[in-house]
Design a protein around this motif. Structure first.
Motif, PDB file in Angstrom:
ATOM      1  N   ALA A   1      18.723  -2.482  44.922  1.00 35.41           N
ATOM      2  CA  ALA A   1      18.937  -2.639  43.473  1.00 35.41           C
ATOM      3  C   ALA A   1      18.229  -1.667  42.155  1.00 35.41           C
ATOM      4  CB  ALA A   1      17.915  -4.018  42.700  1.00 35.41           C
ATOM      5  N   GLN A   2      17.271  -0.823  42.726  1.00 36.18           N
ATOM      6  CA  GLN A   2      17.048   0.114  41.804  1.00 36.18           C
ATOM      7  C   GLN A   2      18.058   1.570  41.997  1.00 36.18           C
ATOM      8  OE1 GLN A   2      14.394   0.653  39.794  1.00 36.18           O
ATOM      9  NE2 GLN A   2      14.553   2.868  39.419  1.00 36.18           N
ATOM     10  N   ILE A   3      18.235   1.416  43.101  1.00 43.15           N
ATOM     11  CA  ILE A   3      19.276   2.067  43.242  1.00 43.15           C
ATOM     12  C   ILE A   3      20.339   2.154  42.679  1.00 43.15           C
ATOM     13  CG2 ILE A   3      21.056   3.575  44.978  1.00 43.15           C
ATOM     14  CD1 ILE A   3      19.192   3.739  46.924  1.00 43.15           C
ATOM     15  N   ALA A   4      21.125   1.237  42.432  1.00 43.73           N
ATOM     16  CA  ALA A   4      22.409   0.517  41.637  1.00 43.73           C
ATOM     17  C   ALA A   4      22.056   0.473  40.182  1.00 43.73           C
ATOM     18  CB  ALA A   4      22.574  -1.100  42.084  1.00 43.73           C
ATOM     19  N   LEU A   5      21.234   0.569  40.336  1.00 43.29           N
ATOM     20  CA  LEU A   5      20.403   0.893  38.583  1.00 43.29           C
ATOM     21  C   LEU A   5      21.515   2.184  38.478  1.00 43.29           C
ATOM     22  CD1 LEU A   5      19.946  -1.369  36.247  1.00 43.29           C
ATOM     23  CD2 LEU A   5      17.540  -0.740  36.481  1.00 43.29           C
ATOM     24  N   GLU A   6      20.449   3.004  39.109  1.00 45.09           N
ATOM     25  CA  GLU A   6      20.034   3.970  38.311  1.00 45.09           C
ATOM     26  C   GLU A   6      22.238   4.723  38.651  1.00 45.09           C
ATOM     27  OE1 GLU A   6      17.684   5.920  41.215  1.00 45.09           O
ATOM     28  OE2 GLU A   6      15.979   5.279  40.324  1.00 45.09           O
ATOM     29  N   ARG A   7      22.402   3.987  39.676  1.00 41.08           N
ATOM     30  CA  ARG A   7      23.893   4.716  39.461  1.00 41.08           C
ATOM     31  C   ARG A   7      24.881   4.593  37.968  1.00 41.08           C
ATOM     32  NH1 ARG A   7      25.309   2.243  44.266  1.00 41.08           N
ATOM     33  NH2 ARG A   7      24.486   3.567  45.521  1.00 41.08           N
ATOM     34  N   ASP A   8      24.609   3.193  37.709  1.00 38.70           N
ATOM     35  CA  ASP A   8      25.033   2.632  37.012  1.00 38.70           C
ATOM     36  C   ASP A   8      24.666   3.798  35.571  1.00 38.70           C
ATOM     37  OD1 ASP A   8      26.413   0.734  35.696  1.00 38.70           O
ATOM     38  OD2 ASP A   8      24.636  -0.843  35.149  1.00 38.70           O
ATOM     39  N   TYR A   9      23.226   4.019  36.035  1.00 40.87           N
ATOM     40  CA  TYR A   9      23.258   4.158  34.476  1.00 40.87           C
ATOM     41  C   TYR A   9      23.328   5.743  33.866  1.00 40.87           C
ATOM     42  CZ  TYR A   9      19.684   6.759  31.727  1.00 40.87           C
ATOM     43  OH  TYR A   9      18.811   6.845  29.831  1.00 40.87           O
ATOM     44  N   GLU A  10      23.273   6.223  35.111  1.00 37.71           N
ATOM     45  CA  GLU A  10      24.195   7.773  35.281  1.00 37.71           C
ATOM     46  C   GLU A  10      25.672   7.426  35.175  1.00 37.71           C
ATOM     47  OE1 GLU A  10      24.358  12.102  37.113  1.00 37.71           O
ATOM     48  OE2 GLU A  10      23.086  10.696  36.439  1.00 37.71           O
ATOM     49  N   ALA A  11      26.484   6.631  35.977  1.00 37.29           N
ATOM     50  CA  ALA A  11      28.268   6.511  35.137  1.00 37.29           C
ATOM     51  C   ALA A  11      27.984   6.400  33.389  1.00 37.29           C
ATOM     52  CB  ALA A  11      28.799   5.241  35.773  1.00 37.29           C
ATOM     53  N   GLN A  12      27.342   5.658  33.205  1.00 37.44           N
ATOM     54  CA  GLN A  12      27.179   5.056  32.012  1.00 37.44           C
ATOM     55  C   GLN A  12      27.074   6.635  30.670  1.00 37.44           C
ATOM     56  OE1 GLN A  12      27.219   3.105  30.033  1.00 37.44           O
ATOM     57  NE2 GLN A  12      26.491   1.103  31.725  1.00 37.44           N
ATOM     58  N   ARG A  13      26.258   7.205  31.663  1.00 35.62           N
ATOM     59  CA  ARG A  13      25.565   8.787  30.953  1.00 35.62           C
ATOM     60  C   ARG A  13      26.761   9.292  30.927  1.00 35.62           C
ATOM     61  NH1 ARG A  13      19.829  11.841  32.057  1.00 35.62           N
ATOM     62  NH2 ARG A  13      20.838  12.843  31.913  1.00 35.62           N
ATOM     63  N   GLU A  14      27.553   9.284  31.898  1.00 36.44           N
ATOM     64  CA  GLU A  14      29.207  10.161  32.084  1.00 36.44           C
ATOM     65  C   GLU A  14      29.890   9.849  31.228  1.00 36.44           C
ATOM     66  OE1 GLU A  14      30.729  11.026  35.685  1.00 36.44           O
ATOM     67  OE2 GLU A  14      28.769  11.002  36.298  1.00 36.44           O
ATOM     68  N   SER A  15      29.690   8.933  30.497  1.00 38.23           N
ATOM     69  CA  SER A  15      30.814   7.618  29.799  1.00 38.23           C
ATOM     70  C   SER A  15      30.576   7.972  28.511  1.00 38.23           C
ATOM     71  CB  SER A  15      31.324   6.551  30.361  1.00 38.23           C
ATOM     72  OG  SER A  15      30.043   5.604  29.225  1.00 38.23           O
ATOM     73  N   ASP A  16      29.403   8.436  27.917  1.00 36.58           N
ATOM     74  CA  ASP A  16      28.145   8.916  26.775  1.00 36.58           C
ATOM     75  C   ASP A  16      28.478  10.163  26.321  1.00 36.58           C
ATOM     76  OD1 ASP A  16      27.181   8.414  24.595  1.00 36.58           O
ATOM     77  OD2 ASP A  16      26.063   9.845  25.611  1.00 36.58           O
ATOM     78  N   THR A  17      28.816  11.069  27.487  1.00 35.32           N
ATOM     79  CA  THR A  17      30.038  12.450  27.135  1.00 35.32           C
ATOM     80  C   THR A  17      31.253  12.419  26.827  1.00 35.32           C
ATOM     81  OG1 THR A  17      27.606  13.185  29.158  1.00 35.32           O
ATOM     82  CG2 THR A  17      29.336  14.393  28.708  1.00 35.32           C
ATOM     83  N   ARG A  18      32.051  11.349  27.683  1.00 39.69           N
ATOM     84  CA  ARG A  18      33.445  11.341  27.558  1.00 39.69           C
ATOM     85  C   ARG A  18      33.507  10.841  26.457  1.00 39.69           C
ATOM     86  NH1 ARG A  18      35.250   8.773  33.449  1.00 39.69           N
ATOM     87  NH2 ARG A  18      33.834  10.078  34.577  1.00 39.69           N
ATOM     88  N   TYR A  19      32.787  10.312  26.211  1.00 37.22           N
ATOM     89  CA  TYR A  19      33.184   9.120  24.548  1.00 37.22           C
ATOM     90  C   TYR A  19      32.688  10.667  23.634  1.00 37.22           C
ATOM     91  CZ  TYR A  19      31.685   7.128  20.273  1.00 37.22           C
ATOM     92  OH  TYR A  19      31.185   6.470  18.954  1.00 37.22           O
ATOM     93  N   ARG A  20      31.643  11.432  23.281  1.00 35.06           N
ATOM     94  CA  ARG A  20      31.228  12.410  22.347  1.00 35.06           C
ATOM     95  C   ARG A  20      32.572  13.794  22.644  1.00 35.06           C
ATOM     96  NH1 ARG A  20      28.027  10.627  19.721  1.00 35.06           N
ATOM     97  NH2 ARG A  20      27.066   9.324  20.846  1.00 35.06           N
ATOM     98  N   VAL A  21      33.089  14.031  23.630  1.00 35.51           N
ATOM     99  CA  VAL A  21      33.591  15.281  23.743  1.00 35.51           C
ATOM    100  C   VAL A  21      36.038  14.436  23.477  1.00 35.51           C
ATOM    101  CG1 VAL A  21      35.464  16.529  26.149  1.00 35.51           C
ATOM    102  CG2 VAL A  21      32.705  15.942  25.789  1.00 35.51           C
ATOM    103  N   LEU A  22      35.912  12.776  23.694  1.00 33.91           N
ATOM    104  CA  LEU A  22      37.013  12.466  22.995  1.00 33.91           C
ATOM    105  C   LEU A  22      37.171  12.456  21.810  1.00 33.91           C
ATOM    106  CD1 LEU A  22      39.109  11.573  23.822  1.00 33.91           C
ATOM    107  CD2 LEU A  22      37.993   8.501  23.878  1.00 33.91           C
ATOM    108  N   MET A  23      35.698  12.401  21.286  1.00 37.47           N
ATOM    109  CA  MET A  23      35.781  12.617  19.397  1.00 37.47           C
ATOM    110  C   MET A  23      35.786  13.055  18.851  1.00 37.47           C
ATOM    111  SD  MET A  23      34.942   8.907  18.013  1.00 37.47           S
ATOM    112  CE  MET A  23      33.927   9.318  16.402  1.00 37.47           C
ATOM    113  N   GLU A  24      35.577  14.111  18.372  1.00 37.66           N
ATOM    114  CA  GLU A  24      35.893  15.858  19.124  1.00 37.66           C
ATOM    115  C   GLU A  24      37.094  16.254  19.111  1.00 37.66           C
ATOM    116  OE1 GLU A  24      33.982  16.948  16.081  1.00 37.66           O
ATOM    117  OE2 GLU A  24      33.356  14.894  16.012  1.00 37.66           O
ATOM    118  N   ALA A  25      37.551  15.857  20.546  1.00 36.81           N
ATOM    119  CA  ALA A  25      38.823  16.539  20.767  1.00 36.81           C
ATOM    120  C   ALA A  25      39.701  16.475  20.003  1.00 36.81           C
ATOM    121  CB  ALA A  25      38.972  16.597  21.785  1.00 36.81           C
ATOM    122  N   SER A  26      39.636  14.469  19.750  1.00 35.08           N
ATOM    123  CA  SER A  26      41.244  13.857  18.869  1.00 35.08           C
ATOM    124  C   SER A  26      40.925  14.404  17.173  1.00 35.08           C
ATOM    125  CB  SER A  26      40.211  12.790  18.727  1.00 35.08           C
ATOM    126  OG  SER A  26      41.166  12.267  18.250  1.00 35.08           O
TER     127      SER A  26
END
Lengths: 135, 135
Positions: free
Chosen positions: B1-26
């Motif tokens: 469960a801890q590993i799944a949570l960490e994987r989930d957390y990592e995925a969230q960080r990636e989408s946070d990065t994509r969100y910021r890049v997309l906002m500014e590229a738009s």
């Protein structure tokens, strides 16, 4: 520390939601592409429409399977070079499905230790002067 | 469960990065607004340029402090109504700084239990026919 982590996690979820809403609200066509293997990680519905695929079928497709660069050379490498250039210019390509001429505008960034490209795909309307990277 | 949570957390960080890049590229101007109090939560540089504020000064500003709706009525309520409508139409407004006429295109969604609006701000170039929500 646990509370701080949870708060951070919650903030991440909010930005994940905003990311998804923004991708779909955008009228501009965007794909995220892994520099490592040239595969699309995610694209929006507008990109799917331009590339002739459903949005959910974009991931895993290689960008160069869907778009043929106008000039010779590796598409991902050309995009990477332009994204890193001081004076980047769009890269001209032809969508393989439908033969629509498009202009690809790349942004490069790093995510989870991997280089990624955000590529805006702009239809090249007639009349619009192309500023191809390689012309 | 801890590993799944960490994987989930990592995925969230990636989408946070994509969100910021997309906002500014738009190239399109976007602000996220809380329906509850009408305040901007976040906006991109393009929105800042249109609204006459630096991007980092957008959060906490009330959208209606920056934009005056063309028709009477509460701006946030009008945007909310349009976003929920079956056939939404843009809401015309005037940027208070610079008096630029703009068209506001809202999308409504829920994040962390709160209703939010994503608002695209389009300059109303002359010649372009307005489709104001209230005309």
């Amino acid at each position: 520390a646990q509370i701080a982590l949870e708060r951070d996690y919650e903030a991440q979820r909010e930005s994940d939601t905003r990311y998804r809403v923004l991708m779909e609200a955008s009228r501009e066509a965007y794909v995220f592409v892994s520099v490592h293997d040239g595969r699309i990680v995610e694209g929006n519905t507008a990109a799917g429409a331009l590339l002739g695929r459903r949005r959910d079928d974009l991931p895993e497709a290689g960008l160069s399977e869907l778009c043929e660069p106008k000039r010779k050379g590796d598409l991902i490498e050309t995009l990477r070079t332009q994204a890193l250039s001081d004076r980047p210019v769009p890269v001209d390509a032809l969508v393989r499905h439908g033969k629509e001429p498009v202009s690809l505008v790349p942004t490069i960034f790093r995510s989870a230790g991997e280089r990624m490209l955000l590529v805006r795909i702009e239809p090249l309307s007639e009349g619009k002067v192309s500023q191809d990277a390689l012309s």
